[in-house]
Motif scaffolding. Structure first.
Motif, PDB file in Angstrom:
ATOM      1  N   TYR A  14      -2.661   6.793  -0.155  1.00 35.24           N
ATOM      2  CA  TYR A  14      -2.754   7.869  -1.070  1.00 35.24           C
ATOM      3  C   TYR A  14      -3.232   7.052  -2.635  1.00 35.24           C
ATOM      4  O   TYR A  14      -2.252   6.442  -2.969  1.00 35.24           O
ATOM      5  N   LEU A  15      -4.043   7.492  -3.139  1.00 34.94           N
ATOM      6  CA  LEU A  15      -4.464   6.692  -4.499  1.00 34.94           C
ATOM      7  C   LEU A  15      -3.561   7.446  -5.719  1.00 34.94           C
ATOM      8  O   LEU A  15      -3.512   8.415  -5.900  1.00 34.94           O
ATOM      9  N   VAL A  16      -2.811   6.380  -6.246  1.00 36.53           N
ATOM     10  CA  VAL A  16      -2.051   6.718  -7.543  1.00 36.53           C
ATOM     11  C   VAL A  16      -2.409   5.642  -8.687  1.00 36.53           C
ATOM     12  O   VAL A  16      -2.710   4.291  -8.689  1.00 36.53           O
ATOM     13  N   SER A  17      -3.001   6.354  -9.792  1.00 31.11           N
ATOM     14  CA  SER A  17      -3.334   5.550 -10.887  1.00 31.11           C
ATOM     15  C   SER A  17      -2.605   5.888 -12.164  1.00 31.11           C
ATOM     16  O   SER A  17      -2.422   6.850 -12.469  1.00 31.11           O
ATOM     17  N   LYS A  18      -1.843   4.885 -12.743  1.00 30.94           N
ATOM     18  CA  LYS A  18      -0.843   4.703 -13.501  1.00 30.94           C
ATOM     19  C   LYS A  18      -1.645   3.922 -14.787  1.00 30.94           C
ATOM     20  O   LYS A  18      -2.320   3.175 -14.442  1.00 30.94           O
ATOM     21  N   PRO A  19      -1.274   4.040 -16.026  1.00 24.23           N
ATOM     22  CA  PRO A  19      -1.960   3.464 -17.192  1.00 24.23           C
ATOM     23  C   PRO A  19      -1.463   1.760 -16.945  1.00 24.23           C
ATOM     24  O   PRO A  19      -2.301   1.015 -17.474  1.00 24.23           O
ATOM     25  N   GLN A  20      -0.339   1.521 -16.015  1.00 30.30           N
ATOM     26  CA  GLN A  20       0.109   0.067 -16.091  1.00 30.30           C
ATOM     27  C   GLN A  20      -0.507  -0.658 -14.690  1.00 30.30           C
ATOM     28  O   GLN A  20      -0.718  -1.940 -14.624  1.00 30.30           O
ATOM     29  N   TYR A  21      -0.947   0.374 -13.666  1.00 25.10           N
ATOM     30  CA  TYR A  21      -1.112  -0.384 -12.371  1.00 25.10           C
ATOM     31  C   TYR A  21      -1.910   0.660 -11.678  1.00 25.10           C
ATOM     32  O   TYR A  21      -1.673   1.961 -11.762  1.00 25.10           O
ATOM     33  N   VAL A  22      -2.572   0.459 -10.547  1.00 27.07           N
ATOM     34  CA  VAL A  22      -3.213   1.314  -9.527  1.00 27.07           C
ATOM     35  C   VAL A  22      -2.708   0.993  -8.366  1.00 27.07           C
ATOM     36  O   VAL A  22      -2.485  -0.347  -8.033  1.00 27.07           O
ATOM     37  N   LEU A  23      -2.471   2.094  -7.531  1.00 22.35           N
ATOM     38  CA  LEU A  23      -1.784   1.626  -6.089  1.00 22.35           C
ATOM     39  C   LEU A  23      -2.450   2.662  -4.964  1.00 22.35           C
ATOM     40  O   LEU A  23      -2.823   3.631  -5.377  1.00 22.35           O
ATOM     41  N   SER A  24      -2.256   1.946  -3.855  1.00 17.89           N
ATOM     42  CA  SER A  24      -2.515   2.824  -2.510  1.00 17.89           C
ATOM     43  C   SER A  24      -1.194   3.242  -1.884  1.00 17.89           C
ATOM     44  O   SER A  24      -0.401   2.090  -1.624  1.00 17.89           O
ATOM     45  N   TYR A  25      -0.573   4.541  -1.883  1.00 18.84           N
ATOM     46  CA  TYR A  25       0.869   4.593  -1.208  1.00 18.84           C
ATOM     47  C   TYR A  25       0.641   5.154   0.147  1.00 18.84           C
ATOM     48  O   TYR A  25      -0.143   5.833   0.476  1.00 18.84           O
ATOM     49  N   ASN A  26       1.556   4.647   0.809  1.00 22.39           N
ATOM     50  CA  ASN A  26       1.535   5.078   2.113  1.00 22.39           C
ATOM     51  C   ASN A  26       3.047   5.961   2.512  1.00 22.39           C
ATOM     52  O   ASN A  26       4.015   5.265   2.526  1.00 22.39           O
ATOM     53  N   SER A  27       2.882   7.047   2.381  1.00 19.46           N
ATOM     54  CA  SER A  27       4.205   8.036   2.622  1.00 19.46           C
ATOM     55  C   SER A  27       4.940   7.586   3.880  1.00 19.46           C
ATOM     56  O   SER A  27       6.260   7.968   4.139  1.00 19.46           O
ATOM     57  N   PHE A  28       4.130   7.154   4.998  1.00 14.37           N
ATOM     58  CA  PHE A  28       4.736   6.979   6.320  1.00 14.37           C
ATOM     59  C   PHE A  28       5.642   5.586   6.325  1.00 14.37           C
ATOM     60  O   PHE A  28       6.626   5.746   7.051  1.00 14.37           O
ATOM     61  N   ARG A  29       5.383   4.597   5.496  1.00 17.64           N
ATOM     62  CA  ARG A  29       5.830   3.493   5.320  1.00 17.64           C
ATOM     63  C   ARG A  29       6.925   3.683   4.072  1.00 17.64           C
ATOM     64  O   ARG A  29       7.791   2.860   4.187  1.00 17.64           O
ATOM     65  N   GLY A  30       6.929   4.299   3.214  1.00 18.83           N
ATOM     66  CA  GLY A  30       7.587   4.653   2.155  1.00 18.83           C
ATOM     67  C   GLY A  30       7.453   3.381   1.206  1.00 18.83           C
ATOM     68  O   GLY A  30       8.178   2.852   0.185  1.00 18.83           O
ATOM     69  N   THR A  31       6.438   2.680   1.136  1.00 20.36           N
ATOM     70  CA  THR A  31       5.811   1.597   0.473  1.00 20.36           C
ATOM     71  C   THR A  31       4.398   1.876  -0.013  1.00 20.36           C
ATOM     72  O   THR A  31       3.486   2.367   0.609  1.00 20.36           O
ATOM     73  N   PRO A  32       4.010   0.817  -0.954  1.00 16.81           N
ATOM     74  CA  PRO A  32       2.767   0.852  -1.345  1.00 16.81           C
ATOM     75  C   PRO A  32       1.853  -0.108  -0.233  1.00 16.81           C
ATOM     76  O   PRO A  32       2.402  -0.863   0.218  1.00 16.81           O
ATOM     77  N   ASN A  33       0.573   0.238  -0.026  1.00 18.30           N
ATOM     78  CA  ASN A  33      -0.217  -0.650   0.724  1.00 18.30           C
ATOM     79  C   ASN A  33      -0.570  -1.761   0.051  1.00 18.30           C
ATOM     80  O   ASN A  33      -0.538  -2.867   0.566  1.00 18.30           O
ATOM     81  N   TRP A  34      -0.836  -1.647  -1.091  1.00 14.40           N
ATOM     82  CA  TRP A  34      -1.169  -2.491  -2.254  1.00 14.40           C
ATOM     83  C   TRP A  34      -1.178  -1.981  -3.613  1.00 14.40           C
ATOM     84  O   TRP A  34      -1.198  -0.725  -3.677  1.00 14.40           O
ATOM     85  N   VAL A  35      -1.167  -2.909  -4.479  1.00 14.06           N
ATOM     86  CA  VAL A  35      -1.063  -2.419  -5.930  1.00 14.06           C
ATOM     87  C   VAL A  35      -1.954  -3.527  -6.728  1.00 14.06           C
ATOM     88  O   VAL A  35      -1.763  -4.681  -6.393  1.00 14.06           O
TER      89      VAL A  35
END
Length: 242
Positions: A14-35
């Motif tokens: 799941y792509l999340v774009s914030k002013p400070q960073y961008v990440l791919s979130y994995n809701s099944f793991r409860g962690t980002p895949n990458w930031v």
């Protein structure tokens, strides 16, 4: 420098774009895949650590929102991907790094020594007149913290990664950044085990971008022309570390 996993609306990517960073979130793991984030002197100020670890309530309603307390007693640190000290221009910027969507369960010595040393080194490169494009991620299942080996914490809601990696593109300060990446651009790739038994020297874990791509299935630095990518991604950084 690209969207390595083609993140979008998937619950596992799941792509999340914030002013400070961008990440791919994995809701099944409860962690980002990458930031992924940019680091330059423009992001560095004198704001102290906010230490306001909290759930990221901007995630979709259907996702479990990891709480800071989910890590309590787990034997693992709340390990930042985008570091607090990379975002010190304002309280809002620093506070954003304490969202739990930016955290992974990280073995203490890995977080506080190996990765802290690499993060500090990145900031020395910025102080020397460079800007960096950084992407950090993790994969696999199972790590060893102060309470021993675990595959998950928080009653299975948060997966403990087995490996933690980072790729850093180093450019002299300038404009038109992607177009300035050449076959001689310095790229640092590091991949460490998530364990307490780890060297404090991050340079011992230098690897190739190709190896990280093979392990994750990601296409890193995808906005860089393919011929340049091929050269950069096959090379292990060997620059001396002060």
């Amino acid at each position: 420098m690209g969207n390595p996993s083609a993140a979008g609306t998937s619950s596992s990517n799941y792509l999340v774009s914030k002013p400070q960073y961008v990440l791919s979130y994995n809701s099944f793991r409860g962690t980002p895949n990458w930031v992924s984030w940019h680091l330059s002197s423009a992001w560095i100020g004198s704001t102290p650590r906010q230490d306001d670890f909290r759930a990221d309530n901007t995630l979709p309603a259907a996702f479990y929102k990891v709480q800071s307390s989910d890590y309590t007693g787990s034997g693992f640190d709340r390990g930042h991907n985008c570091p607090s000290a990379d975002r010190t221009l304002s309280e809002a910027d620093n506070s954003a790094t304490f969202l739990m969507s930016n955290m992974i369960p990280q073995a203490g010595p890995n977080n506080q020594q190996t990765w802290a040393n690499l993060e500090n080194y990145c900031r020395t490169l910025v102080n020397a007149g460079n800007e960096l494009y950084i992407i950090m991620g993790s994969y696999g299942k199972g790590g060893t913290g102060s309470n021993g080996y675990k595959e998950t914490i928080a009653a299975g809601k948060v997966t403990v990664p087995n490996r933690i990696w980072k790729v850093i593109v180093v450019l002299p300060n300038g404009t038109g950044d992607v177009s300035r990446v050449t076959a001689s651009t310095r790229v640092i790739a590091v991949n460490t085990p998530n364990t307490t038994n780890i060297s404090s020297s991050w340079s011992a874990y230098r690897t190739t971008v190709d190896a990280i791509e093979a392990a994750t299935g990601y296409d890193l630095l995808s906005n860089v022309p393919a011929a340049i990518q091929n050269t950069l991604e096959a090379r292990v950084d060997s620059a001396p570390i002060q």
